[in-house]
Design a protein around this motif. Structure first.
Motif, PDB file in Angstrom:
ATOM      1  N   ALA A   1       0.754  -1.189  -0.179  1.00 12.93           N
ATOM      2  CA  ALA A   1       0.203  -0.022  -0.048  1.00 12.93           C
ATOM      3  C   ALA A   1       0.921   1.288  -0.154  1.00 12.93           C
ATOM      4  O   ALA A   1       0.567   2.201  -0.747  1.00 12.93           O
ATOM      5  CB  ALA A   1      -1.066  -0.008   1.459  1.00 12.93           C
TER       6      ALA A   1
ATOM      7  N   SER B   1       2.560   1.287  -3.287  1.00 15.40           N
ATOM      8  CA  SER B   1       1.711   1.949  -4.504  1.00 15.40           C
ATOM      9  C   SER B   1       1.172   3.361  -4.217  1.00 15.40           C
ATOM     10  O   SER B   1       1.269   4.066  -5.235  1.00 15.40           O
ATOM     11  CB  SER B   1       0.338   1.159  -4.385  1.00 15.40           C
ATOM     12  OG  SER B   1       0.541  -0.330  -4.555  1.00 15.40           O
ATOM     13  N   SER B   2       1.278   3.823  -3.162  1.00 19.42           N
ATOM     14  CA  SER B   2       0.854   5.429  -2.788  1.00 19.42           C
ATOM     15  C   SER B   2       1.925   6.162  -3.412  1.00 19.42           C
ATOM     16  O   SER B   2       1.659   7.180  -4.069  1.00 19.42           O
ATOM     17  CB  SER B   2       0.689   5.694  -1.462  1.00 19.42           C
ATOM     18  OG  SER B   2       0.647   7.077  -1.050  1.00 19.42           O
ATOM     19  N   LYS B   3       3.301   5.684  -3.164  1.00 20.12           N
ATOM     20  CA  LYS B   3       4.429   6.727  -3.621  1.00 20.12           C
ATOM     21  C   LYS B   3       4.355   6.451  -5.251  1.00 20.12           C
ATOM     22  O   LYS B   3       4.569   7.554  -5.902  1.00 20.12           O
ATOM     23  CB  LYS B   3       5.579   6.138  -3.086  1.00 20.12           C
ATOM     24  CG  LYS B   3       7.016   6.563  -3.939  1.00 20.12           C
ATOM     25  CD  LYS B   3       7.140   8.033  -3.331  1.00 20.12           C
ATOM     26  CE  LYS B   3       8.618   8.513  -3.764  1.00 20.12           C
ATOM     27  NZ  LYS B   3       8.771   9.658  -3.442  1.00 20.12           N
TER      28      LYS B   3
ATOM     29  N   THR C   1       2.047   5.817  -7.171  1.00 18.44           N
ATOM     30  CA  THR C   1       0.772   6.760  -7.744  1.00 18.44           C
ATOM     31  C   THR C   1       1.003   8.159  -7.830  1.00 18.44           C
ATOM     32  O   THR C   1       0.602   8.643  -8.722  1.00 18.44           O
ATOM     33  CB  THR C   1      -0.629   6.549  -6.909  1.00 18.44           C
ATOM     34  OG1 THR C   1      -0.719   5.179  -6.899  1.00 18.44           O
ATOM     35  CG2 THR C   1      -1.725   6.814  -7.415  1.00 18.44           C
ATOM     36  N   GLU C   2       1.814   8.771  -6.794  1.00 15.38           N
ATOM     37  CA  GLU C   2       1.884   9.938  -6.655  1.00 15.38           C
ATOM     38  C   GLU C   2       2.761  10.462  -7.832  1.00 15.38           C
ATOM     39  O   GLU C   2       2.717  11.471  -8.233  1.00 15.38           O
ATOM     40  CB  GLU C   2       2.480  10.430  -5.390  1.00 15.38           C
ATOM     41  CG  GLU C   2       2.783  11.852  -5.261  1.00 15.38           C
ATOM     42  CD  GLU C   2       3.288  12.180  -4.015  1.00 15.38           C
ATOM     43  OE1 GLU C   2       4.316  13.047  -3.808  1.00 15.38           O
ATOM     44  OE2 GLU C   2       2.819  12.033  -2.724  1.00 15.38           O
TER      45      GLU C   2
END
Length: 156
Positions: free
Chosen positions: A109, A112-114, A116-117
């Protein structure tokens, strides 16, 4: 008809040539994000997602050796190191009870967040490469799982 075909061919070649020149003029920047996840039993290791905020010019730390010139680059390690980087804490794969799947999901998670940004900032994911070093013998309980995410984007 031959004249028309010749004109179309010339126009097509001109457009392809101009487009090719535009592509060769495009400058890109590359960014490498590295995740280091501990696979040390009992959860004793450290796991991180690392991203450099500084740039280095590899040419400053590179030498070209030839038969005539066998000198090496004399750069100091302190000149290569940087202190301006982003460090995101990740969870270790193991705890006292063994492998911890919740930790792996949490790391996924965060990574993925990194990513996605970064994609929203115009980066394109080019390659992902990973490796593992674990249990090098009877007395070695150490190990890491490392993944490199290589991204590119056009210079603004």
């Amino acid at each position: 008809m031959k004249k028309l075909a010749s004109i179309i061919t010339l126009l097509t070649l001109s457009v392809v040539h101009m487009y090719g020149q535009e592509i060769s003029k495009q400058a890109f920047e590359i960014k490498v994000i590295t995740s280091v996840e501990s696979i040390i039993p009992s959860g004793l290791g450290r796991s991180r997602l690392i991203s450099s905020n500084d740039q280095r010019d590899y040419k400053q730390f590179t030498s070209s050796r030839t038969e005539e010139n066998n000198s090496r680059n004399k750069s100091k390690r302190k000149d290569i190191r940087l202190k301006n980087f982003e460090e995101t804490k990740l969870l270790n794969f193991y705890n006292l009870g063994g492998i911890r799947f919740q930790n792996i999901a949490a790391n996924d998670a965060l990574i993925s967040s990194k990513l996605t940004e970064m994609l929203s900032e115009g980066w394109d994911l080019m390659f992902i490469t990973s490796a593992v070093e674990s249990d090098a013998g009877k007395n070695d309980d150490n190990g890491i799982f490392i993944t490199r995410y290589i991204l590119k984007r056009k210079f603004n």
